[in-house]
Design a protein around this motif. Structure first.
Motif, PDB file in Angstrom:
ATOM      1  N   ASP A 492       0.582  -1.054  -0.265  1.00 53.49           N
ATOM      2  CA  ASP A 492       0.275  -0.003  -0.314  1.00 53.49           C
ATOM      3  C   ASP A 492       1.021   1.354   0.046  1.00 53.49           C
ATOM      4  O   ASP A 492       0.888   2.319   0.745  1.00 53.49           O
ATOM      5  N   ALA A 493       1.974   0.762  -0.614  1.00 52.40           N
ATOM      6  CA  ALA A 493       2.866   2.435  -0.440  1.00 52.40           C
ATOM      7  C   ALA A 493       2.408   3.115  -1.483  1.00 52.40           C
ATOM      8  O   ALA A 493       1.727   3.218  -2.285  1.00 52.40           O
ATOM      9  N   ASP A 494       2.620   5.337  -0.483  1.00 55.40           N
ATOM     10  CA  ASP A 494       2.122   6.069  -1.473  1.00 55.40           C
ATOM     11  C   ASP A 494       3.002   6.234  -2.736  1.00 55.40           C
ATOM     12  O   ASP A 494       3.848   5.516  -3.041  1.00 55.40           O
ATOM     13  N   PRO A 495       2.270   7.452  -3.697  1.00 59.53           N
ATOM     14  CA  PRO A 495       2.798   7.368  -5.064  1.00 59.53           C
ATOM     15  C   PRO A 495       4.299   7.879  -4.918  1.00 59.53           C
ATOM     16  O   PRO A 495       4.616   7.124  -6.142  1.00 59.53           O
ATOM     17  N   GLN A 498       6.158   4.069  -4.198  1.00 61.67           N
ATOM     18  CA  GLN A 498       5.919   3.277  -5.561  1.00 61.67           C
ATOM     19  C   GLN A 498       6.651   3.966  -6.978  1.00 61.67           C
ATOM     20  O   GLN A 498       7.559   3.113  -7.441  1.00 61.67           O
TER      21      GLN A 498
END
Length: 647
Positions: A492-495, A498
């Motif tokens: 669920d990494a943030d943009p 990622q």
């Protein structure tokens, strides 16, 4: 595998990557041999090290040799294992008398020769055919240990490996020859200050060494093409003496250049061994001269009469960059440790310097029964070192690949242009031949263009990663936790994360060799926190064994007067690195303690060590639980953090 050999023997590698931290068969057997030789010295009221410590080294060596035997030609270590089994069967009681230890030391020395031959053969076999990564890495560490113990100088070894590779592929025999060339007679020249003549020199050195003391104006026969360098050394010594006399207003100060032969594997090793021999020689002159000092100047010359090459160096090597203190907030109680650590750093004699390293730790109230706590605290610092080192190596590897791609791209297109020009000017059958070569060269240039495009994409991916980890123009990693996040990003990494993780994924597909292997290893450990805990615990155990051995060296060197051992070159590197790491985390603690909770302020060093050891145990317990959420690598040894309070 070759990268691993060079990295494990590199003196600037972090300790957890250097062979001085590894419990290899070569290292443990060398230490066992040193312990037996020390206990074999006659006439000692209390032999050092104690029999139980020497016996522990025998058992450790036996276990390591059994592991090495799995990766070398079958049967090569059977005799060595049998020797250690027979010694182990006698227990610690079989190591009590000096005569027994002397006999067993000879047996262990033969086992060391068997192990050396087995490692060389095993690495050659691994070079010829594919082996498992574990086997390749183990053999690489064993070979690195041999290179360091036998005095191979890393900067010369690295240069010779690169030179051999530049000529084409290395076969197994060439590899063995470049890593461990045969010992040969090399000439060494050192400057002795404080005298104009060394009387009785021939009685103190073996005739085979061909010793000679050269005063200003004397002949320099016997140095062949090295004569000009020797004359330069003599002139430098004379000018230095004159300058000293002028500065001190006619204070007397003579000098003489001492030359002799040593057997070594390269010129760097010859220079250092020569300085050690010369220093031991001066012991006997100093004993008879109590009113003035006799010492070696730093400048040293080594000459290979067969290759007709010379090496000039100054010992120790000095830096040129600005320096700053580790912290300006050291408690006065730690000044003794800092002073002893400094003396250990500048002392040339390796065994004595290693013994002083323990003295520096002892000044922090570290005792033999507290090395476990220090080892656990050091393992936290080792994690930080590994994280930062991996980041630096990744950036270095990308830069090297990009530079190589640009160079080969330029050369390939230049060759294609040259051949095409030649084809246009040629005629007849020759023109056809040149045209074919030009077509092939242009195709190769196109491949190089594609390779350059790939390297430039990697360069752009590194820039994305640098932005995420806070790296500026200085290349310093300012957000180590962001770096670890990019290596193993959550689902669920943030943009932003990622994007950085995708960039690192691209680099993983681009990079090859040991850096790529290390990145994959860390990705696997971060994805499985329990395996990360096991790695940290393994490092702590290695540190504890290294600290135990450092205590043994302190006893044999400073109490028993032994100044040479089979593993002294490894021991001094390990000892200095352990002291450096200890002072690093203590310096960080005391620098920030004014911001810490009251119970963490004004603690003595040994209590800081105990607190961090407890923090390590709590960290391992959390990691074994399967999560690293909240793990704060940036402040892992800080007094203002628990090591698990990242938000």
């Amino acid at each position: 595998m070759l990268e691993a050999v060079l990295a494990a023997g590199d003196p600037v590698s972090v300790l957890t990557r250097h062979v001085g931290c590894e419990l290899t068969g070569v290292v443990t057997l060398a230490r066992a041999h040193s312990a037996l030789e020390s206990r074999a010295r006659p006439g000692r009221v209390k032999a050092q090290p104690y029999a139980n410590l020497a016996f522990g080294l025998i058992k450790a060596s036996l276990e390591e040799l059994k592991t090495v035997s799995l990766h070398v030609p079958a049967g090569r270590l059977d005799a060595a294992v049998a020797v250690l089994n027979s010694i182990a069967a006698g227990g610690a009681g079989g190591l009590e008398s000096a005569a027994d230890c002397r006999a067993k030391a000879a047996l262990v020395q033969a086992a060391r020769a068997d192990l050396r031959a087995a490692v060389v053969a095993g690495l050659a076999d691994a070079w010829r055919e594919c082996v498992t990564p574990d086997a390749g890495q183990r053999l690489a560490r064993e070979m690195a240990a041999l290179c360091v113990i036998e005095g191979r100088q890393h900067y010369l070894l690295s240069a010779e490996v690169r030179a051999m590779l530049s000529r084409g592929r290395l076969d197994a025999d060439q590899l063995s020859q470049v890593l461990l060339p045969a010992e040969r007679d090399l000439r060494v020249a050192v400057v002795v200050e404080g005298t104009s003549k060394l009387e009785g020199l021939e009685d103190l050195m073996e005739p085979a060494c061909a010793p000679s003391a050269i005063a200003p104006g004397d002949s320099v026969a016997g140095w062949g093409q090295g004569a000009s360098d020797l004359k330069a050394l003599i002139d430098m010594a004379r000018h230095a003496s004159d300058a000293r006399r002028t500065w001190s207003r006619d204070q007397a100060g003579g000098q003489v250049v001492l030359t002799f032969s040593v057997r070594a594997r390269d010129l760097g090793a010859a220079a250092l061994l020569g300085r050690q021999r010369a220093s031991e020689l001066l012991d006997q002159y100093v004993a008879g001269q109590r009113t003035s000092e006799i010492r070696l100047r730093p400048e040293t010359l080594a000459f290979d009469p067969v290759a007709r090459r010379t090496l000039r160096l100054s010992v120790p090597a000095l830096g040129a960059r600005p320096v700053r203190p580790l912290t300006t907030g050291w408690p006065s109680a730690l000044r003794e440790s800092l002073r002893t650590a400094h003396i250990a750093r500048v002392t040339e004699a390796p065994t004595t310097a290693a013994g002083l390293c323990w003295a520096a730790l002892e000044a922090l109230e570290v005792k033999p029964d507290s090395v476990g706590k220090l080892a656990r605290a050091l393992s936290l610092q080792a994690v930080r070192q590994q994280v930062v080192d991996l980041h630096q190596r990744t950036r270095t590897a990308v830069a090297a690949e990009v530079a190589a791609a640009r160079a080969t791209h330029h050369d390939a297109h230049a060759m294609a242009d040259k051949l095409e020009t030649a084809a246009r000017k040629a005629s007849g059958e020759h023109a056809v031949t040149v045209a074919k070569k030009a077509i092939a060269a242009r195709a190769a240039a196109a491949e190089r263009s594609a390779a350059l495009e790939e390297a430039q994409r990697a360069e752009a991916q590194l820039e994305v990663l640098d932005a995420w980890t806070g790296v500026g123009d200085d290349g310093v990693l300012r957000r180590p936790d962001h770096w670890l996040d990019a290596i193993s990003a959550p689902v669920d990494a943030d943009p932003a994360l990622q994007t950085a993780a995708d960039a690192l994924g691209g680099l993983l597909g681009f990079l090859k060799g040991e850096t790529a292997v290390r990145l994959h290893d860390w990705r696997a450990m971060l994805a499985d926190p329990a395996s990360l805990a096991a790695w940290i615990e393994k490092i702590a155990n290695q540190f504890e064994k290294s600290l135990d051995w450092l205590y043994v060296i302190r006893n044999t060197a400073l109490h028993d007067g032994q100044f040479v051992s089979a593993s002294d070159l490894l021991d001094v590197h390990s000892g200095r690195a352990l002291v450096d790491m200890t002072l690093e985390f203590l310096g960080n603690w005391f620098q920030h303690e004014d911001k810490a909770a009251p119970e963490h302020v004004a603690l003595p060093a040994i209590r800081v060590i105990g607190h961090l050891a407890q923090r390590q145990e709590e960290l391992l317990e959390r990691l074994r639980g399967g999560s690293r959420e909240g793990w704060n690598v940036a402040r892992l040894t800080s007094p203002t953090s628990t090591g698990w309070d990242r938000t």
